[in-house]
Design a protein around this motif. Structure first.
Motif, short mmCIF file in Angstrom:
data_model
loop_
_atom_site.label_atom_id
_atom_site.label_comp_id
_atom_site.label_asym_id
_atom_site.label_seq_id
_atom_site.Cartn_x
_atom_site.Cartn_y
_atom_site.Cartn_z
N HIS B 204 -6.84 2.88 4.37
CA HIS B 204 -6.41 3.46 5.65
C HIS B 204 -7.02 2.71 6.83
CE1 HIS B 204 -5.74 6.41 8.82
NE2 HIS B 204 -7.04 6.50 9.01
N ALA B 207 -5.36 -0.65 7.13
CA ALA B 207 -4.01 -0.54 7.70
C ALA B 207 -4.09 -0.39 9.22
CB ALA B 207 -3.28 0.66 7.08
N GLN B 208 -5.07 0.39 9.70
CA GLN B 208 -5.25 0.55 11.15
C GLN B 208 -5.58 -0.79 11.81
OE1 GLN B 208 -8.25 3.68 11.67
NE2 GLN B 208 -6.62 5.06 12.36
N ILE B 210 -4.91 -3.80 10.63
CA ILE B 210 -3.75 -4.68 10.52
C ILE B 210 -2.75 -4.33 11.63
CG2 ILE B 210 -1.74 -5.26 9.08
CD1 ILE B 210 -3.72 -4.85 6.63
N ALA B 211 -2.53 -3.02 11.82
CA ALA B 211 -1.61 -2.56 12.87
C ALA B 211 -2.09 -2.99 14.25
CB ALA B 211 -1.45 -1.04 12.81
N ALA B 212 -3.42 -3.03 14.43
CA ALA B 212 -3.99 -3.44 15.71
C ALA B 212 -4.05 -4.96 15.84
CB ALA B 212 -5.40 -2.85 15.86
N GLY B 213 -3.66 -5.67 14.79
CA GLY B 213 -3.63 -7.14 14.83
C GLY B 213 -4.99 -7.80 14.66
N PRO B 217 -2.82 -9.22 7.14
CA PRO B 217 -2.09 -8.26 6.30
C PRO B 217 -2.34 -8.42 4.80
CG PRO B 217 -0.64 -9.19 7.98
CD PRO B 217 -1.93 -9.96 8.06
N ALA B 220 -3.94 -5.50 3.00
CA ALA B 220 -3.31 -4.17 3.04
C ALA B 220 -3.49 -3.39 1.74
CB ALA B 220 -1.82 -4.30 3.38
#
Lengths: 322, 322
Positions: B204, B207-208, B210-213, B217, B220
């Motif tokens: 989790h 993933a946060q 990765i989403a924030a760059g 990835p 993941a």
């Protein structure tokens, strides 16, 4: 042969008052004395707060012994304090009695009584002892006591005994963090359970509702008024009390996942056995508890001794450690 | 006179594998058998998962007994399961073994052995038993075991014994809610401790990031890769592992306020004694624990038995309940 009269003396040092009770061997209350707790501001006069607090506790013990006609040196003496006490009797951490931290309260209180042994423990541990021995938790192996005052006092009863932990610091349920983005807590953390489910928590939830325009500002500084208005059916007050009950149930659900108690006792001035809190809290717990669909939640009941529990338990503590 | 050979047989039923170990009277591992756990999807073929799981456990026991040359009917048998078991041996709640809920596993497993008594408990309780009797918690009165796998397994050692609670459900630390706005948990709640400080939690947090760059990835779906990259000094991986350690320490701080242990044992595949997790977790705990400035935090150590602890503890459980 002389048949010397004796008693178990218990003192509960609170943030605002020091309550002393004298118990008979069968647990009956023989006498009661109350004095205000010396405040941190007294320290400005150059007297350590710990010393002042210990002197008031000793004065309460002396007065109590006199009122029931016993010599305090022949009595067992127990003291409950609102903080963490280590196994030597020193106050280690006490957000609501800051100035007394580091004081060897047991030794200071014992001084006028020719150093009679004074047993000392956290006030919630004392309250749990009262409920286990004489109150609502008699015969219960696994129970929790949660006292809702300004903050939250807690104690766990495990296999019929109060859990003290390695250093006597167990049962600080109020400082279980339940929201990393929650309001700051005097303990130094944020979003502690007691920021939501205590007198201070009710104030916080009321302030949020007032800021959102859903609650009358008269409730800002009076959590008791909020509870009584909710009891009378005031919808806005009920909505805040409902939030309060969700948080209380959520914290209890955490503790149920951890302890699996059969009984949860709720005490303290904020709720004082009120149905407007107990009923919704029971309902929320049934859904919030882990495995709720397949598991009966523990009973939630009010304490038997209410605000006397700390002093009664302190008397029992003194008797047991004699 | 015949000197019949015997052994203590312990079986740990995990979400993916069933591990059996045979122990000698002195605790030495005499034999080891491993089989895959039947999956929920098998239920589509009309076989209850509980029955399939029990059959595999019984097969492991039979194979184990044969490998060490003992008759299983003369051995003690203990079983650990990844869920809540009531005092009759029925699986009540098991997010990672859903299909087997309601099965009387103890009776099903005992069937081929002429109903020899089979002792059964939660896997983390078994692991704690192993550490208390033969491992890192020997001689320790107050300790916590936290196993970081897909989820979090937990057990409390109180006064030297594993805490079971009123129904055997105690120690579910992973389902202590620590964030009301956190991600949903298979248990039905949100923001549980195990959503942050387990394999799933690491996923989790990755993933946060990765989403924030801020994280590649590739991380993941591989929490282990994240831990090894952090160990090798990858700054982005380290930042996520640091967050993970904060959450782990924060949950431990909650449990310290509640239990006041002298020792916290961390086990499980996710961390496996790795310094990149242990060191920052110790540092965060020292500041997050209530009264941190005035109190020494408990030691945080790796478990001795790692992934064998459940089966070893199950063998000890069987021996003790014989």
């Amino acid at each position: 042969m002389s048949s010397e009269r004796t008693a178990s003396l218990g003192v509960d040092i609170g943030g605002t008052k020091v309550l002393g009770l004298a118990l008979s061997a069968s647990g009956a209350v023989l006498g009661r004395v109350r004095q205000p707790t010396p405040q941190v501001s007294d320290a400005a006069q150059g007297r350590p707060v710990g010393t002042s607090v210990a002197e008031v506790a000793a004065a309460v013990i002396g007065e109590l012994a006199e009122s029931v006609g016993v010599d305090p040196r022949t009595c067992s003496i127990g003291v409950g304090v609102p903080g963490i006490v280590d196994r030597t009797g020193t106050l280690v951490f006490a957000p609501n009695l800051q100035g007394a931290i580091g004081a060897d309260l047991a030794a200071l209180i014992a001084r006028p009584f020719e150093r009679a042994p004074v047993a000392i423990d956290n006030d919630a541990n004392c309250a749990a002892l009262a409920e286990v021995h004489l109150g609502a938790a008699r015969g219960v192996d696994h129970a929790l006591l949660i006292t809702l005052g300004t903050g939250i006092g807690g104690a766990a009863i495990v296999n019929g005994a109060v859990l003290r932990g390695a250093n006597g610091f167990a049962g600080e349920f109020g400082h279980m963090m339940v929201n990393p983005d929650g309001p700051p807590c005097p303990c130094g953390s944020r979003g502690c359970f007691e920021r939501y489910a205590s007198g201070a928590g009710l104030r916080h939830l009321a302030a949020q509702a007032i800021a959102a325009g859903t609650l009358d500002p008269q409730f800002a500084s009076a959590p008791e008024l909020l509870i009584s208005s909710a009891t009378n059916g005031d919808a806005a007050a009920l909505a805040v009390v409902d939030q309060f009950c969700w948080w209380l149930a959520r914290g209890i659900a955490n503790l149920c996942a951890i302890f699996d108690p059969e009984l949860v006792l709720l005490g303290g001035g904020v709720i004082d056995g009120k149905a407007v809190v107990l009923e919704p809290t029971r309902a929320y717990l049934a859904t919030e508890i882990e495995g709720g669909a397949r598991r009966r939640p523990p009973r939630i009941e009010a304490t038997v001794f209410g605000s006397d529990a700390g002093a009664i338990g302190a008397a029992i503590l003194g008797e047991r450690q004699r």
